[in-house]
Structures are given as C-alpha cells and as structure tokens.
Scaffold this motif. Structure first.
Motif, short mmCIF file in Angstrom:
data_model
loop_
_atom_site.label_atom_id
_atom_site.label_comp_id
_atom_site.label_asym_id
_atom_site.label_seq_id
_atom_site.Cartn_x
_atom_site.Cartn_y
_atom_site.Cartn_z
N LEU A 24 5.39 -33.13 -19.32
CA LEU A 24 6.63 -32.45 -19.03
C LEU A 24 7.64 -33.48 -18.37
O LEU A 24 8.55 -33.41 -18.50
CB LEU A 24 6.49 -31.25 -18.26
N THR A 25 6.89 -34.15 -17.13
CA THR A 25 7.57 -34.94 -16.55
C THR A 25 8.08 -36.27 -17.25
O THR A 25 9.35 -36.57 -17.04
CB THR A 25 6.69 -35.69 -15.35
N GLU A 26 7.44 -36.62 -18.17
CA GLU A 26 7.91 -37.86 -19.14
C GLU A 26 8.98 -37.38 -20.01
O GLU A 26 9.96 -38.15 -20.14
CB GLU A 26 6.65 -38.37 -19.75
N ALA A 27 8.74 -36.23 -20.48
CA ALA A 27 9.75 -35.39 -21.62
C ALA A 27 11.07 -35.35 -21.01
O ALA A 27 12.06 -35.82 -21.38
CB ALA A 27 9.38 -34.53 -22.11
N VAL A 28 11.02 -34.92 -19.83
CA VAL A 28 12.47 -34.30 -19.14
C VAL A 28 13.12 -35.70 -18.60
O VAL A 28 14.40 -35.92 -18.61
CB VAL A 28 12.28 -33.35 -18.06
N ASP A 29 12.19 -36.53 -18.10
CA ASP A 29 12.75 -37.95 -17.29
C ASP A 29 13.43 -38.72 -18.52
O ASP A 29 14.60 -39.27 -18.40
CB ASP A 29 11.90 -38.70 -16.64
N ARG A 30 12.71 -38.70 -19.81
CA ARG A 30 13.21 -39.46 -20.80
C ARG A 30 14.64 -38.77 -21.48
O ARG A 30 15.55 -39.31 -21.76
CB ARG A 30 12.06 -39.59 -21.95
N GLU A 31 14.57 -37.47 -21.55
CA GLU A 31 15.76 -36.96 -21.98
C GLU A 31 16.93 -36.92 -20.88
O GLU A 31 18.13 -37.06 -21.54
CB GLU A 31 15.39 -35.21 -21.90
N ALA A 32 16.75 -36.88 -19.73
CA ALA A 32 17.96 -37.06 -18.66
C ALA A 32 18.32 -38.67 -18.83
O ALA A 32 19.79 -38.72 -18.60
CB ALA A 32 17.25 -36.70 -17.36
N HIS A 33 17.37 -39.56 -18.96
CA HIS A 33 17.98 -40.85 -18.97
C HIS A 33 18.52 -41.18 -20.09
O HIS A 33 19.73 -41.93 -20.42
CB HIS A 33 16.70 -41.85 -18.60
N ASP A 34 17.81 -41.08 -21.46
CA ASP A 34 18.37 -41.64 -22.52
C ASP A 34 19.27 -40.70 -23.26
O ASP A 34 20.50 -40.96 -23.61
CB ASP A 34 17.10 -41.82 -23.53
N LEU A 78 17.61 -29.96 -21.63
CA LEU A 78 16.20 -30.38 -20.93
C LEU A 78 15.48 -29.23 -21.27
O LEU A 78 13.95 -29.48 -21.13
CB LEU A 78 16.91 -30.48 -19.30
N ARG A 79 15.88 -27.85 -21.16
CA ARG A 79 14.80 -27.02 -21.71
C ARG A 79 14.36 -26.93 -23.08
O ARG A 79 13.12 -26.89 -23.17
CB ARG A 79 15.31 -25.45 -21.21
N ASP A 80 15.01 -27.46 -23.94
CA ASP A 80 14.57 -27.66 -25.26
C ASP A 80 13.46 -28.90 -25.23
O ASP A 80 12.69 -28.75 -25.93
CB ASP A 80 15.80 -27.96 -26.24
N ALA A 81 13.88 -29.75 -24.29
CA ALA A 81 12.85 -31.05 -24.26
C ALA A 81 11.50 -30.53 -23.89
O ALA A 81 10.63 -31.07 -24.06
CB ALA A 81 13.56 -32.14 -23.56
N ALA A 82 11.65 -29.72 -22.68
CA ALA A 82 10.38 -29.15 -22.04
C ALA A 82 9.59 -28.20 -22.92
O ALA A 82 8.64 -28.29 -23.06
CB ALA A 82 10.72 -28.27 -20.78
N VAL A 131 7.15 -29.96 -25.42
CA VAL A 131 5.59 -30.47 -25.09
C VAL A 131 4.63 -29.44 -25.39
O VAL A 131 4.95 -28.18 -25.35
CB VAL A 131 5.82 -30.59 -23.47
N PRO A 132 3.66 -29.98 -25.92
CA PRO A 132 2.41 -29.04 -26.40
C PRO A 132 1.99 -28.36 -25.16
O PRO A 132 1.62 -29.09 -23.99
CB PRO A 132 1.40 -30.16 -27.14
N GLY A 133 1.77 -27.06 -25.24
CA GLY A 133 1.14 -26.26 -24.34
C GLY A 133 2.10 -25.48 -23.62
O GLY A 133 1.70 -24.49 -22.95
N VAL A 134 3.57 -25.71 -23.58
CA VAL A 134 4.56 -24.83 -22.87
C VAL A 134 4.90 -23.91 -23.73
O VAL A 134 4.92 -23.81 -24.79
CB VAL A 134 5.62 -25.81 -22.50
N SER A 135 4.62 -22.54 -23.14
CA SER A 135 5.18 -21.40 -23.87
C SER A 135 6.52 -20.80 -23.40
O SER A 135 7.27 -20.21 -24.16
CB SER A 135 4.08 -20.38 -23.56
N ALA A 136 7.00 -21.01 -22.10
CA ALA A 136 8.22 -20.70 -21.55
C ALA A 136 8.42 -21.76 -20.65
O ALA A 136 7.81 -22.49 -19.93
CB ALA A 136 8.30 -19.29 -21.25
N ALA A 137 10.04 -22.23 -20.63
CA ALA A 137 10.49 -23.29 -19.53
C ALA A 137 11.89 -22.68 -18.99
O ALA A 137 12.48 -21.84 -19.63
CB ALA A 137 10.53 -24.36 -20.27
#
Length: 168
Positions: free
Chosen positions: A139-149, A99-103, A106-112
């Motif tokens: 970020l919400t979409e990416a984490v949610d997609r990663e967790a579900h799919d 999930l951290r890798d998926a976060a 996301v463009p604009g994220v420098s650390a998660a």
C-alpha cells in the motif's frame, strides 16, 4: 502583513499609554498626538478621514480572513520542456479519489479511506486477507508511486499508512 503592522502600531500606542500612566515622562510624539486628538472635534475632516480609513482597512482584513484561498487545490509539477510558466492545479478531492483507487487495487484491501493534505496523505485500509505488514508495504508503494508518477504533484505528500484486519 497589514495585520502585523496594525498590531505593532497598536502595541506601541498601548505601551506608551501604560508608560505615561505609571508616572514616567511622556515622549514628545505622544504629547503632540494626544494634544491634537484632544483639541480636534469629532466632526473634523481629518478625524472622519482617519475613521473611514480604519473602517475600510478593517473590512478588508475581514474579507481576506474569510476567503478560502487555494486550500482546495494542489499545485502540479511543471515539465522542464514546457517553455514558459504554467499554472496547473489539481483538486484535492479528485487527487484523494485517485489515491483511494490506487489503494483499492492492492490485493487484500477491502476498504480504504484517504485524507489528503498539502504535505501528507493518510490512508486507512481494511485488510480481509494477507498479512497486514505485507499489505502495508504494498500500500505504501502503490500510494507513493501514484502520488509521484500519476498525479504529478509539485510536492508529493508523505504517505502515512494505517492498516487493520477486519473480521471475515
């Protein structure tokens, strides 16, 4: 369950002891039990057996309290066409890393930083560029997609996203 039964039995005994000490008449089972305990010597077989059972039960409860159980693993979704029962689990730290890798993608994220619980995943992200509300939505979409799919968890956790801007 065992602890609840022991608590219930101890509560009944304590109630009866207080009940008789406050001047109320004792129940017949209390008179019989207290008479038997008062008349038996400490080295009697039944007293020693009761003490051994109580000690073994106490040791079992301590061991059960100290065992970690399955807190570190998350159950995975079983496909409908699998044909039988399958027990599949995913390590919580591994899922948090995915999930951290998926976060981080996301463009604009420098650390998660990701904290994964059974029902909720907390993501704290630092944003270097882009609007924080846009990054939060992506970020919400990416984490949610990663967790579900991708993870395929039986109960996908609810994402809680916190973003803040870091100075460039």
């Amino acid at each position: 369950m065992t602890a609840s039964l022991i608590l219930l039995a101890a509560g009944v005994l304590l109630f009866e002891a207080v009940w008789t000490q406050t001047g109320h008449p004792a129940n017949s089972w209390w008179k019989t039990l207290s008479g038997e305990l008062a008349s038996r010597p400490v080295d009697d077989v039944w007293v020693l057996t009761g003490a051994a059972v109580a000690a073994a039960l106490g040791l079992l409860l301590i061991v059960l309290a100290l065992t970690p159980g399955l807190r570190r693993v998350l159950p995975l979704r079983v496909p409908a066409d699998s044909g039988g029962p399958i027990d599949a689990e995913l390590d919580r730290k591994g899922a948090a890393l995915l999930l951290r890798d998926a976060a981080m993608r996301v463009p604009g994220v420098s650390a998660a930083r990701v904290t994964l619980r059974r029902r909720r995943v907390k993501v704290r992200a630092d944003v270097r560029f882009r609007d924080t509300s846009d990054v939060k939505a992506d970020l919400t979409e990416a984490v949610d997609r990663e967790a579900h799919d991708s993870l395929g968890l039986a109960r996908p956790p609810k994402p809680v996203i916190r973003v803040h801007r870091t100075p460039a």
